[in-house]
Structure formats: C-alpha cells, structure tokens
Write a protein that holds these residues in place. Structure first.
Motif, PDB file in Angstrom:
ATOM      1  N   MET A 106       0.812  -1.209   0.000  1.00  0.00           N
ATOM      2  CA  MET A 106       0.000   0.000   0.000  1.00  0.00           C
ATOM      3  C   MET A 106       0.852   1.269   0.000  1.00  0.00           C
ATOM      4  O   MET A 106       0.472   2.277  -0.605  1.00  0.00           O
ATOM      5  CB  MET A 106      -0.945   0.002   1.202  1.00  0.00           C
ATOM      6  CG  MET A 106      -2.086  -0.985   1.090  1.00  0.00           C
ATOM      7  SD  MET A 106      -3.078  -0.752  -0.418  1.00  0.00           S
ATOM      8  CE  MET A 106      -3.584   0.954  -0.236  1.00  0.00           C
ATOM      9  N   HIS A 107       1.994   1.250   0.662  1.00  0.00           N
ATOM     10  CA  HIS A 107       2.855   2.438   0.695  1.00  0.00           C
ATOM     11  C   HIS A 107       3.345   2.781  -0.714  1.00  0.00           C
ATOM     12  O   HIS A 107       3.272   3.948  -1.141  1.00  0.00           O
ATOM     13  CB  HIS A 107       4.041   2.196   1.626  1.00  0.00           C
ATOM     14  CG  HIS A 107       5.010   3.334   1.680  1.00  0.00           C
ATOM     15  ND1 HIS A 107       4.730   4.520   2.333  1.00  0.00           N
ATOM     16  CD2 HIS A 107       6.261   3.484   1.122  1.00  0.00           C
ATOM     17  CE1 HIS A 107       5.757   5.351   2.192  1.00  0.00           C
ATOM     18  NE2 HIS A 107       6.682   4.747   1.466  1.00  0.00           N
ATOM     19  N   ILE A 108       3.827   1.770  -1.442  1.00  0.00           N
ATOM     20  CA  ILE A 108       4.307   2.005  -2.804  1.00  0.00           C
ATOM     21  C   ILE A 108       3.142   2.369  -3.717  1.00  0.00           C
ATOM     22  O   ILE A 108       3.248   3.265  -4.567  1.00  0.00           O
ATOM     23  CB  ILE A 108       5.052   0.771  -3.334  1.00  0.00           C
ATOM     24  CG1 ILE A 108       6.266   0.468  -2.459  1.00  0.00           C
ATOM     25  CG2 ILE A 108       5.475   0.980  -4.781  1.00  0.00           C
ATOM     26  CD1 ILE A 108       6.990  -0.819  -2.832  1.00  0.00           C
ATOM     27  N   LEU A 109       2.019   1.659  -3.549  1.00  0.00           N
ATOM     28  CA  LEU A 109       0.848   1.930  -4.393  1.00  0.00           C
ATOM     29  C   LEU A 109       0.393   3.378  -4.253  1.00  0.00           C
ATOM     30  O   LEU A 109       0.120   4.060  -5.255  1.00  0.00           O
ATOM     31  CB  LEU A 109      -0.286   0.978  -4.003  1.00  0.00           C
ATOM     32  CG  LEU A 109      -1.521   1.013  -4.907  1.00  0.00           C
ATOM     33  CD1 LEU A 109      -1.212   0.351  -6.244  1.00  0.00           C
ATOM     34  CD2 LEU A 109      -2.696   0.297  -4.234  1.00  0.00           C
ATOM     35  N   ARG A 110       0.328   3.868  -3.012  1.00  0.00           N
ATOM     36  CA  ARG A 110      -0.090   5.259  -2.792  1.00  0.00           C
ATOM     37  C   ARG A 110       0.921   6.233  -3.393  1.00  0.00           C
ATOM     38  O   ARG A 110       0.537   7.281  -3.940  1.00  0.00           O
ATOM     39  CB  ARG A 110      -0.267   5.524  -1.300  1.00  0.00           C
ATOM     40  CG  ARG A 110      -1.495   4.868  -0.687  1.00  0.00           C
ATOM     41  CD  ARG A 110      -1.812   5.428   0.693  1.00  0.00           C
ATOM     42  NE  ARG A 110      -3.050   4.884   1.199  1.00  0.00           N
ATOM     43  CZ  ARG A 110      -3.134   3.896   2.092  1.00  0.00           C
ATOM     44  NH1 ARG A 110      -2.025   3.367   2.579  1.00  0.00           N
ATOM     45  NH2 ARG A 110      -4.299   3.441   2.489  1.00  0.00           N
TER      46      ARG A 110
END
Length: 293
Positions: A106-110
């Motif tokens: 989720m961190h990379i996706l955001r």
C-alpha cells in the motif's frame, strides 16, 4: 511482449528450477508463480490483496455470493483480504495452469498514485475484478519477471519495475479496485478495518454494532457497504473464515472433527457439520486427514 513469449519464459523458469505444483517465489520483489498440472478438488484460503496475470489454463473462484472464472490473458485484482474457494477447471500435465502474482504494497501503491496525480475514489465496489490484461500490463509483468535472472538487475531495477506494474494496473479498468483502497479515510479502507478485526476475532462472538463503530459508519451504511465490497454479510464473512480455517485443519491434521469445530469458534459440532457441508458440498469427514473420520 506478447503473452506467449511470457508464457514460454515462465515455463522455462519452472523447468529450470524443477518447481513442483504449488506457489513459488521468483526471487524478485513480491512476485510469485503458481503452477498446477492437474485438475484437483477445490481448495480454500484467505487471499491477501494481489495482482495476478494468468498465463496458461483456467481457474474458477468463489467469494461470498460471487463466482468468477479467469483464463489465459486475464488479470485478477484483489483489493481486500477475502476467504475464497477455488478450483482448477483446465489443467493437465502437458498444459498446466500457470499464473504470476504480485503482492500489493500500500505504501508504494499510494506513492505511485500520488505521482500520477490521481484523485481519491470513495465509491464502494467489489473487492475483486478480473478481465483481459492490456498489452502494457503484460509487458510490465514480463519486465519484472525477467529481473529474476540477475540479482544485480533486481536490486537496481526491481523497485522501478514493481512501480511500473502498479502504474499500468492503476490506469487499467481493473485498477479501480486498487484506486478505491488508496484513500485512507474512504469507504474501502473503513471496511478494511472491519475485515482486519474480524480476522483477529473470528473465533469469538462479534457484534455488528462494534464493526460499524470500528468502521466509523452507521450500522445500516456499514452493512450495505461491507456487502457491496465483499459480496458477503459480516456474519457470513466470519463464518467463511471459520470454515476456511477448519477445512485446512481437517486436511492437515488428525484432530477429531469436534475438536476442530470448537477450535474455530463453533459451540456445536452438529452445527459445524451442517454449515461445512453447505459451503463445501461435502461433510467434514470427507476431507479429514483422520481415516476414522
């Protein structure tokens, strides 16, 4: 890259590594490869958020009240942890089911979505989508998969290659599943909080009012939103978690059926057997590792 070139590369990798049927990491970021060479009885598991690309064969899956089939060339996007029942419907030793999967960070996706200048999507929709993968998505999977050959390339280029996969999927039709979970205070993430709580407490009694409070919604809005996303009511979602865990325990251990029923939260072995048979179409003793049933 055309799909067939990636299929050939994946099959070479499987042959070179001597990989048996099952899921195997590829040595590159969060990518894994699945191979199944024969049609087998349905399996159940809790599937974490992921992006998949089917290279060969075909597979069916059920979550909640929804059933899906994905075939060679299809992309699968799952935005929430879901208890799923799945089974191979096209697989043979000479033509196995093969798919590549990438976990969702989720961190990379955001970060990728922010760089794209994307706007939040607060709509509540299904947690799983499938459909034909675009050429751009296939190419991005191929570039990430190719990095397995050289650890230096993987270390140097892996982060960028993974970001490209996320970017291509976010821009696709199936990307709406991921776009919805990006917004921290959106409906999808509010439901995700409830899912996380149910996963921790599934053995215990859970009140719907507590789930609504955890999600920051009214009881009626929470129920409708949860069902729209997971294709399940909160109560049935909890039951599916119990039955999934029980199914796996029955196959892996020789513990008595009644003992397993109580260990996953049932107060009645008879009720457990009824609900198990209703979900899986077979009584617990039919999948039990204990020959005495």
């Amino acid at each position: 890259m055309k799909l067939q070139a990636l299929v050939d590369d994946a099959n070479r990798h499987l042959a070179e590594t001597g990989a048996a049927d099952g899921f195997h990491t590829c040595g590159v970021r969060s990518m894994g490869i699945m191979r199944t060479s024969r049609t087998k009885r349905s399996t159940c598991s809790v599937v974490e958020p992921l992006i998949g690309l089917v290279l060969q064969g075909s597979k069916s899956a059920q979550y909640g009240t929804e059933s899906v089939v994905y075939r060679a060339g299809d992309m699968i996007v799952i935005g929430h942890a879901l208890p799923m029942l799945s089974g191979q419907i096209e697989a043979a030793p000479g033509d196995p089911y093969v798919a590549l999967y990438v976990g969702v960070d989720m961190h990379i996706l955001r970060s990728v979505y922010s760089d794209m200048g994307g706007t939040p999507d607060d709509a509540a929709g299904r947690a799983l989508m499938t459909g034909a993968a675009s050429g751009e998505v296939i190419d991005s999977f191929a570039r990430l998969f190719r990095l397995r050959r050289d650890p230096v390339e993987e270390t140097t280029l892996g982060a960028a290659a993974l970001r490209e996969v996320y970017f291509r999927v976010l821009r696709s039709d199936g990307g709406e599943v991921l776009r919805r979970v990006i917004q921290a205070d959106g409906k999808a993430n509010q439901v995700a909080k409830a899912i996380s709580y149910i996963r921790q407490e599934y053995r215990n009694t859970i009140r719907a009012s507590d789930l609504a409070e955890i999600s920051g919604m009214s009881a009626s809005v929470f129920y409708d939103t949860f069902k729209r996303i997971t294709a399940n009511s909160p109560l049935q979602f909890q039951k599916d978690l119990r039955l999934t865990e029980a199914h796996n325990l029955l196959r892996q251990t020789t513990r008595p059926i009644s003992d397993i029923a109580y260990s996953v939260g049932y107060q009645s072995a008879a009720q457990f057997s009824r609900e198990f048979a209703k979900k899986f179409g077979t009584p617990p003793r039919a999948v039990s590792a204990d020959p005495s049933g």
